[in-house]
Design a protein around this motif. Structure first.
Motif, PDB file in Angstrom:
ATOM      1  N   THR A   1       2.869   1.643  -3.313  1.00 24.09           N
ATOM      2  CA  THR A   1       2.222   2.172  -4.426  1.00 24.09           C
ATOM      3  C   THR A   1       2.068   3.813  -4.181  1.00 24.09           C
ATOM      4  N   ARG A   2       1.563   4.195  -3.121  1.00 24.66           N
ATOM      5  CA  ARG A   2       1.377   5.604  -3.009  1.00 24.66           C
ATOM      6  C   ARG A   2       2.666   6.430  -3.266  1.00 24.66           C
TER       7      ARG A   2
ATOM      8  N   TYR B   1       0.803  -1.384   0.047  1.00 24.18           N
ATOM      9  CA  TYR B   1       0.110  -0.099  -0.040  1.00 24.18           C
ATOM     10  C   TYR B   1       0.852   1.180   0.147  1.00 24.18           C
ATOM     11  N   TYR B   2       1.962   1.405   0.975  1.00 28.28           N
ATOM     12  CA  TYR B   2       2.637   2.313   1.108  1.00 28.28           C
ATOM     13  C   TYR B   2       3.576   2.689  -0.307  1.00 28.28           C
TER      14      TYR B   2
END
Length: 282
Positions: A212-213, A209-210
C-alpha cells in the motif's frame, strides 16, 4: 551574450528570455540558457534564483550543496536543482557545462518526481535524446532563431521525460515503478472482478502494508482508491457513450450492487449517475 562572471571563461555565453504571459500560464519556458567554461576557482552561492536548473556536465567535475548536503558531479552527469532554495556549486578542477534555467506550472511536480528517486544528480544510461533537446534550446538562442514557445516547451518536456525515465535505472525506483505498472495493468484488465488488497499484495510479493505504501508513493492513490477511481472513470465513459442502464453499468464496472455504485459515484463526482448522464446530454 558573453559572461563577465568571476571564475567563468570569457568565451562562455548565456541568453536571457522573458516568456509571454500565455507561456507562463500554460508551458514550460526558459529563463536563462547558456554554455559555460568554469575555472578551478569558481564558486557560487545563491539564496534563491526563482527557477529550476538543469545542468549537463560535459567535461571536468564540480560539487553542489543543498540543505547542508554536498554531492560530487562528474562528466556526463546531470544536475537538477530547485533554485528557489539556497544552493551552492563550485569546483577545484574546472568544468564545462550546458545549462538551462526554466520554470512552468508543473515544473515543481516534475522536479519532485525525478529527484525523489534519483536525487539531485542524475546519471542516464544513454544521454543522446537528453543532449539533443538541451542543445536544440541552446542553439535557438545562440543562432538568434525565432523562439517558438510551444516548441521550446515541447523540448523541455522531452528533457524532463528522459530524466523521469532515468528512475528505472535506479534500483529502488525500478523495483517500485515496475511493480506498480504491473499491478495497474492487472487492475485495468480485471476491473469488473473482486480484487482484495491481500490478493494484489500477494501478486506483488509484498506485505499488504508495504504494498500500500509503495503503490501510493508511485501513483498518489491507495490500491483501493485506484480501483474505485478506475471504475468510476469507466462508468463515466459508459454513461456518456452508451444507452446501457445504470444497473447494467454498475455490474459492468465491478460494483457489487446498484446502491453501492450510486453512493460511490455521488461521493466521487458530487452527483448521481443519472444526473451525470443528463448533464452530458444537454
Amino acid at each position: 551574450m558573453y559572461s563577465n562572471e568571476a571564475g567563468v571563461r570569457k568565451n562562455s555565453d548565456y541568453y536571457i528570455y522573458t516568456a509571454s504571459v500565455q507561456a507562463k500560464k500554460a508551458f514550460f519556458y526558459p529563463t536563462y540558457v547558456g554554455y559555460f567554461y568554469y575555472e578551478p576557482t569558481y564558486y557560487l552561492h545563491r539564496n534563491s534564483y526563482d527557477s529550476f536548473l538543469i545542468m549537463h556536465v560535459k567535461k571536468g567535475s564540480c560539487y553542489i550543496e543543498v540543505d547542508n548536503h554536498t554531492q560530487y558531479v562528474e562528466k556526463d552527469q546531470i544536475v537538477f536543482l530547485d533554485c528557489y532554495k539556497p544552493h551552492t556549486y563550485y569546483t577545484h578542477t574546472g568544468w564545462e557545462a550546458e545549462w538551462l534555467h526554466f520554470d512552468g506550472p508543473t515544473a515543481r511536480e516534475y522536479f519532485h518526481m525525478v529527484t525523489s528517486i534519483t536525487g539531485l544528480v542524475v546519471t542516464l544510461k544513454d544521454t543522446y535524446i537528453f543532449e539533443k533537446y538541451l542543445h536544440k534550446i541552446y542553439l535557438m538562442f545562440h543562432e538568434n532563431k525565432p523562439i517558438k514557445e510551444a516548441l521550446v516547451s515541447q523540448y523541455i518536456t522531452n528533457i524532463l521525460t528522459e530524466l523521469l525515465l532515468s528512475r528505472e535505472n535506479t534500483a529502488a525506483g525500478s523495483s517500485s515503478s515496475n511493480i506498480a505498472d504491473e499491478i495497474i495493468a492487472y487492475i485495468n484488465e480485471h476491473l469488473c472482478e473482486n480484487m482484495t488488497l491481500e490478493a494484489l499484495s500477494s501478486r506483488a510479493s509484498l506485505s499488504p502494508y508495504y504494498f500500500t505504501r509503495m503503490f501510493k508513493s508511485e501513483t498518489g492513490f491507495t490500491p483501493h482508491e485506484y480501483i474505485i477511481a478506475s471504475r468510476i472513470n469507466s462508468a463515466k465513459f459508459l454513461l456518456k457513450n452508451t444507452n446501457s442502464s445504470v444497473k447494467e453499468i454498475c455490474f459492468r464496472t465491478g460494483f457489487a450492487s446498484e446502491s453501492a455504485f450510486c453512493s460511490t459515484f455521488k461521493k466521487w463526482e458530487k452527483c448521481t449517475p443519472s444526473a451525470y448522464r443528463n448533464h452530458v446530454e444537454k
